[in-house]
Design a protein around this motif. Structure first.
Motif, PDB file in Angstrom:
ATOM      1  N   ARG A   1       5.743   5.707  -1.160  1.00  0.00           N
ATOM      2  CA  ARG A   1       5.941   4.790  -0.036  1.00  0.00           C
ATOM      3  C   ARG A   1       4.684   3.959   0.229  1.00  0.00           C
ATOM      4  NH1 ARG A   1       8.956   9.258   1.787  1.00  0.00           N
ATOM      5  NH2 ARG A   1       7.221  10.057   3.030  1.00  0.00           N
ATOM      6  N   VAL A   2       3.505   4.568   0.050  1.00  0.00           N
ATOM      7  CA  VAL A   2       2.254   3.817   0.228  1.00  0.00           C
ATOM      8  C   VAL A   2       2.185   2.691  -0.805  1.00  0.00           C
ATOM      9  CG1 VAL A   2      -0.273   3.941   0.110  1.00  0.00           C
ATOM     10  CG2 VAL A   2       1.003   5.767   1.234  1.00  0.00           C
TER      11      VAL A   2
ATOM     12  N   ASP B   1       4.697   1.286  -2.405  1.00  0.00           N
ATOM     13  CA  ASP B   1       5.741   0.303  -2.088  1.00  0.00           C
ATOM     14  C   ASP B   1       5.307  -0.628  -0.955  1.00  0.00           C
ATOM     15  OD1 ASP B   1       7.491   1.125  -4.071  1.00  0.00           O
ATOM     16  OD2 ASP B   1       8.727   2.364  -2.745  1.00  0.00           O
ATOM     17  N   ARG B   2       4.614  -0.082   0.068  1.00  0.00           N
ATOM     18  CA  ARG B   2       4.127  -0.923   1.171  1.00  0.00           C
ATOM     19  C   ARG B   2       3.115  -1.950   0.676  1.00  0.00           C
ATOM     20  NH1 ARG B   2       4.243   3.851   4.248  1.00  0.00           N
ATOM     21  NH2 ARG B   2       2.020   4.160   4.010  1.00  0.00           N
ATOM     22  N   ILE B   3       2.247  -1.536  -0.222  1.00  0.00           N
ATOM     23  CA  ILE B   3       1.245  -2.462  -0.773  1.00  0.00           C
ATOM     24  C   ILE B   3       1.950  -3.565  -1.567  1.00  0.00           C
ATOM     25  CG2 ILE B   3      -0.614  -2.676  -2.481  1.00  0.00           C
ATOM     26  CD1 ILE B   3      -1.529   0.122  -1.461  1.00  0.00           C
TER      27      ILE B   3
ATOM     28  N   ALA C   1       5.028  -4.584  -1.158  1.00  0.00           N
ATOM     29  CA  ALA C   1       5.750  -5.422  -0.193  1.00  0.00           C
ATOM     30  C   ALA C   1       4.787  -6.407   0.472  1.00  0.00           C
ATOM     31  CB  ALA C   1       6.443  -4.560   0.855  1.00  0.00           C
ATOM     32  N   GLY C   2       3.558  -5.954   0.749  1.00  0.00           N
ATOM     33  CA  GLY C   2       2.539  -6.834   1.329  1.00  0.00           C
ATOM     34  C   GLY C   2       2.172  -7.976   0.398  1.00  0.00           C
TER      35      GLY C   2
ATOM     36  N   ARG D   1       9.376  -7.169  -4.027  1.00  0.00           N
ATOM     37  CA  ARG D   1      10.461  -6.364  -3.466  1.00  0.00           C
ATOM     38  C   ARG D   1      10.801  -5.140  -4.316  1.00  0.00           C
ATOM     39  NH1 ARG D   1      15.132  -9.962  -1.117  1.00  0.00           N
ATOM     40  NH2 ARG D   1      14.366  -9.675   0.987  1.00  0.00           N
TER      41      ARG D   1
ATOM     42  N   HIS E   1      10.464  -1.515  -6.247  1.00  0.00           N
ATOM     43  CA  HIS E   1       9.765  -0.243  -6.034  1.00  0.00           C
ATOM     44  C   HIS E   1       8.647  -0.130  -7.072  1.00  0.00           C
ATOM     45  CE1 HIS E   1      12.425   1.420  -3.027  1.00  0.00           C
ATOM     46  NE2 HIS E   1      13.475   1.029  -3.754  1.00  0.00           N
ATOM     47  N   TYR E   2       7.680   0.733  -6.783  1.00  0.00           N
ATOM     48  CA  TYR E   2       6.515   0.834  -7.667  1.00  0.00           C
ATOM     49  C   TYR E   2       6.893   1.217  -9.092  1.00  0.00           C
ATOM     50  CZ  TYR E   2       6.565   5.948  -7.176  1.00  0.00           C
ATOM     51  OH  TYR E   2       6.920   7.274  -7.198  1.00  0.00           O
TER      52      TYR E   2
ATOM     53  N   ALA F   1      -3.795   1.823  -3.027  1.00  0.00           N
ATOM     54  CA  ALA F   1      -3.014   2.856  -2.346  1.00  0.00           C
ATOM     55  C   ALA F   1      -3.915   3.985  -1.835  1.00  0.00           C
ATOM     56  CB  ALA F   1      -1.935   3.397  -3.278  1.00  0.00           C
TER      57      ALA F   1
ATOM     58  N   ALA G   1      -5.532   2.760   1.273  1.00  0.00           N
ATOM     59  CA  ALA G   1      -4.562   2.659   2.361  1.00  0.00           C
ATOM     60  C   ALA G   1      -4.165   4.027   2.893  1.00  0.00           C
ATOM     61  CB  ALA G   1      -3.324   1.904   1.899  1.00  0.00           C
TER      62      ALA G   1
END
Length: 197
Positions: free
Chosen positions: A156-157, A159-161, A163-164, A168, A170-171, A192, A195
């Motif tokens: 999830r970390v 994926d957030r990076i 997305a930033g 779109r 997934h890693y 990551a 973060a």
């Protein structure tokens, strides 16, 4: 059809033990977190309990020792040991207990596995043992470092990076895109790690 000779237990053990030593050395530098949790007993098919690898090696009378350091090569043959051709479930026999790690440690260890064995796209691993991000996470899980919740939180970390960055995917999908290389993957892991801290 080409057949491969089965790997010698000493080759399997020496290379896997080296990776475990490197992981343990890294974790020894980290602050103490939680006590180790007992690992579930590995089972095969119909519930057959496998004995620990060290016990099998001792019963077979095999003498083990440190493996010589292998030079990194292109994706030829089997650098560093033939154990990498074995399915990931074979790594489960390497650990007697599950060691909990933080999300940050999990990401750092994922980078360690990729740096040691190399990176690959389009698959969890290559024939020579190179791993994608998800494949490196699988190695850690099978060796008893962290659990599925930790790996999913690390994902999830990442994926957030992504997305930033406006990505779109997934890693694990991003890992397999054409033009991706090991440097891109290690850069994502470094971001990551920062973060997650």
């Amino acid at each position: 059809m080409t057949t491969h000779a089965p790997p010698l237990a000493s080759q399997l053990s020496a290379d896997a033990k080296q990776l475990v030593r490197e992981i343990e050395q890294f974790l020894a530098t980290q602050p103490a977190r939680r006590p180790n949790l007992p690992a579930p007993k590995p089972t095969r098919g119909g519930g057959f309990d496998l004995p620990p690898v060290d016990q099998l090696i001792a019963e077979a009378g095999i003498v083990t020792g440190p493996a010589p350091r292998q030079k990194k090569t292109k994706d030829r043959g089997l650098p560093g040991g033939v154990w990498r051709m074995l399915p990931d479930w074979a790594l489960s026999a390497r650990r007697g207990s599950r060691r909990q790690v933080t999300v940050t440690e999990h990401l750092q260890l994922t980078a360690l596995v990729i740096q040691r064995y190399g990176w690959c796209g389009n698959g969890l691993r290559s024939r020579s043992g190179r791993r994608c991000i998800l494949g490196a996470q699988a190695v850690l899980y099978r060796l008893g470092y962290g659990d599925q919740d930790t790996a999913m939180a690390a994902g999830r970390v990442m994926d957030r990076i992504l997305a930033g960055r406006g990505i779109r995917a997934h890693y694990w999908e991003w890992n397999d895109h054409a033009g991706r290389d090991e440097g891109d993957v290690l850069y994502l892991l470094r971001e990551a790690i920062q973060a997650a801290q």
